[in-house]
Scaffold this motif. Structure first.
Motif, PDB file in Angstrom:
ATOM      1  N   ALA A  47      24.860  52.865 -11.845  1.00 46.28           N
ATOM      2  CA  ALA A  47      25.161  52.391 -10.525  1.00 46.28           C
ATOM      3  C   ALA A  47      26.587  52.796 -10.521  1.00 46.28           C
ATOM      4  CB  ALA A  47      24.951  50.789 -10.301  1.00 46.28           C
ATOM      5  N   PRO A  48      27.355  52.618 -11.321  1.00 46.51           N
ATOM      6  CA  PRO A  48      28.837  52.895 -11.347  1.00 46.51           C
ATOM      7  C   PRO A  48      29.138  54.354 -10.994  1.00 46.51           C
ATOM      8  CG  PRO A  48      28.664  51.761 -13.325  1.00 46.51           C
ATOM      9  CD  PRO A  48      27.248  52.040 -13.000  1.00 46.51           C
ATOM     10  N   TYR A  49      28.268  55.286 -11.153  1.00 42.94           N
ATOM     11  CA  TYR A  49      28.377  56.830 -10.986  1.00 42.94           C
ATOM     12  C   TYR A  49      27.577  57.101  -9.806  1.00 42.94           C
ATOM     13  CZ  TYR A  49      29.550  56.069 -15.741  1.00 42.94           C
ATOM     14  OH  TYR A  49      30.016  55.028 -17.014  1.00 42.94           O
ATOM     15  N   ALA A  50      27.274  56.194  -8.848  1.00 41.49           N
ATOM     16  CA  ALA A  50      26.477  56.495  -7.722  1.00 41.49           C
ATOM     17  C   ALA A  50      26.861  57.669  -6.870  1.00 41.49           C
ATOM     18  CB  ALA A  50      25.885  55.142  -7.134  1.00 41.49           C
ATOM     19  N   LEU A  51      28.200  57.531  -6.719  1.00 35.97           N
ATOM     20  CA  LEU A  51      28.834  58.532  -5.727  1.00 35.97           C
ATOM     21  C   LEU A  51      28.842  59.997  -6.260  1.00 35.97           C
ATOM     22  CD1 LEU A  51      30.220  59.150  -2.925  1.00 35.97           C
ATOM     23  CD2 LEU A  51      32.519  58.923  -4.304  1.00 35.97           C
ATOM     24  N   VAL A  52      29.207  60.046  -7.567  1.00 31.87           N
ATOM     25  CA  VAL A  52      29.222  61.228  -8.007  1.00 31.87           C
ATOM     26  C   VAL A  52      27.744  61.808  -8.419  1.00 31.87           C
ATOM     27  CG1 VAL A  52      29.509  62.599 -10.297  1.00 31.87           C
ATOM     28  CG2 VAL A  52      31.062  60.778  -9.463  1.00 31.87           C
ATOM     29  N   ILE A  53      26.736  61.011  -8.823  1.00 26.14           N
ATOM     30  CA  ILE A  53      25.430  61.440  -8.968  1.00 26.14           C
ATOM     31  C   ILE A  53      24.793  61.871  -7.439  1.00 26.14           C
ATOM     32  CG2 ILE A  53      23.169  60.528  -9.374  1.00 26.14           C
ATOM     33  CD1 ILE A  53      24.460  58.821 -11.637  1.00 26.14           C
ATOM     34  N   SER A  54      25.050  61.206  -6.573  1.00 28.88           N
ATOM     35  CA  SER A  54      24.428  61.443  -5.028  1.00 28.88           C
ATOM     36  C   SER A  54      24.792  62.514  -4.619  1.00 28.88           C
ATOM     37  CB  SER A  54      24.773  60.228  -4.000  1.00 28.88           C
ATOM     38  OG  SER A  54      26.242  60.060  -3.925  1.00 28.88           O
ATOM     39  N   TRP A  55      25.826  63.307  -5.136  1.00 30.98           N
ATOM     40  CA  TRP A  55      26.582  64.542  -4.556  1.00 30.98           C
ATOM     41  C   TRP A  55      26.052  65.536  -5.618  1.00 30.98           C
ATOM     42  CZ3 TRP A  55      27.930  66.175   0.250  1.00 30.98           C
ATOM     43  CH2 TRP A  55      28.256  65.295   0.824  1.00 30.98           C
ATOM     44  N   SER A  56      26.098  65.228  -6.824  1.00 31.23           N
ATOM     45  CA  SER A  56      26.129  66.492  -7.782  1.00 31.23           C
ATOM     46  C   SER A  56      24.654  66.755  -8.252  1.00 31.23           C
ATOM     47  CB  SER A  56      26.864  65.899  -9.077  1.00 31.23           C
ATOM     48  OG  SER A  56      26.204  64.643  -9.642  1.00 31.23           O
ATOM     49  N   VAL A  57      23.593  65.836  -8.157  1.00 28.62           N
ATOM     50  CA  VAL A  57      22.388  66.099  -8.504  1.00 28.62           C
ATOM     51  C   VAL A  57      21.852  67.065  -7.316  1.00 28.62           C
ATOM     52  CG1 VAL A  57      20.165  65.198  -8.553  1.00 28.62           C
ATOM     53  CG2 VAL A  57      21.788  64.035  -9.806  1.00 28.62           C
ATOM     54  N   PRO A  58      21.976  66.831  -6.082  1.00 29.95           N
ATOM     55  CA  PRO A  58      21.237  67.675  -5.062  1.00 29.95           C
ATOM     56  C   PRO A  58      22.029  69.118  -5.162  1.00 29.95           C
ATOM     57  CG  PRO A  58      22.027  65.837  -3.967  1.00 29.95           C
ATOM     58  CD  PRO A  58      22.427  65.649  -5.449  1.00 29.95           C
ATOM     59  N   PHE A  59      23.198  69.031  -5.439  1.00 32.23           N
ATOM     60  CA  PHE A  59      24.039  70.309  -5.541  1.00 32.23           C
ATOM     61  C   PHE A  59      23.351  71.101  -6.857  1.00 32.23           C
ATOM     62  CE2 PHE A  59      27.479  72.675  -7.694  1.00 32.23           C
ATOM     63  CZ  PHE A  59      27.834  73.629  -6.561  1.00 32.23           C
TER      64      PHE A  59
END
Length: 152
Positions: A47-59
């Motif tokens: 959860a603390p990494y949600a912003l990074v994950i939500s952009w980096s995974v699709p990229f």
């Protein structure tokens, strides 16, 4: 037709299937980025990494899908596919084992799968990536061996 020709065609087929998977999942995440980020925020441990994950995974999924189409980078893309699917599958298994619940952050048709089905789907694609790696490497070995035989 030799087995090497069949393996080459299968590696191409596996690359197409992985491309479809990654493009579908990344576009689904990007189309509903706010929802995807909210779901990641509710997931245990990350959860603390949600912003990074939500952009980096699709990229990352789109980059891998693109690299699968360049023979020079195909093995790298197959390794990346195996790694990304492996991390996600391991995460699902860990959360199912050690947490009370896990919200699905997937989109589209894949979100309709149960967790066992999701693990099975990911594992199947991991097998395709692994076979693609093995057969791509054997193809390169064959080309190197043939070249060395003709030079001598």
């Amino acid at each position: 037709m030799s087995n090497r020709g069949i393996y080459s065609k299968l590696v191409t087929l596996f690359s197409i299937l992985l491309t479809i998977l990654f493009v579908y999942t990344s576009v689904s995440k990007l189309m509903h980025l706010d929802t995807f980020q909210l779901r990641v925020e509710r997931m245990p441990y990350i959860a603390p990494y949600a912003l990074v994950i939500s952009w980096s995974v699709p990229f990352l999924e789109l980059v891998i899908a693109g690299l699968l189409w360049f023979p020079k980078y195909r093995i790298l893309a197959l390794y990346s596919s195996l790694f990304l699917l492996g991390i996600f599958t391991s995460y699902i298994i860990a959360v199912l084992t050690y947490s009370e619940s896990i919200p699905c952050s997937c989109g589209g048709v894949i979100s309709a799968l149960g967790w066992r089905d999701h693990i099975l789907l990911n594992s199947s694609f991991m097998v395709l990536a692994l076979l693609g790696i093995i057969w791509s490497k054997s193809k390169k070995h064959y080309k190197t061996q043939t070249y060395q035989d003709t030079v001598q």
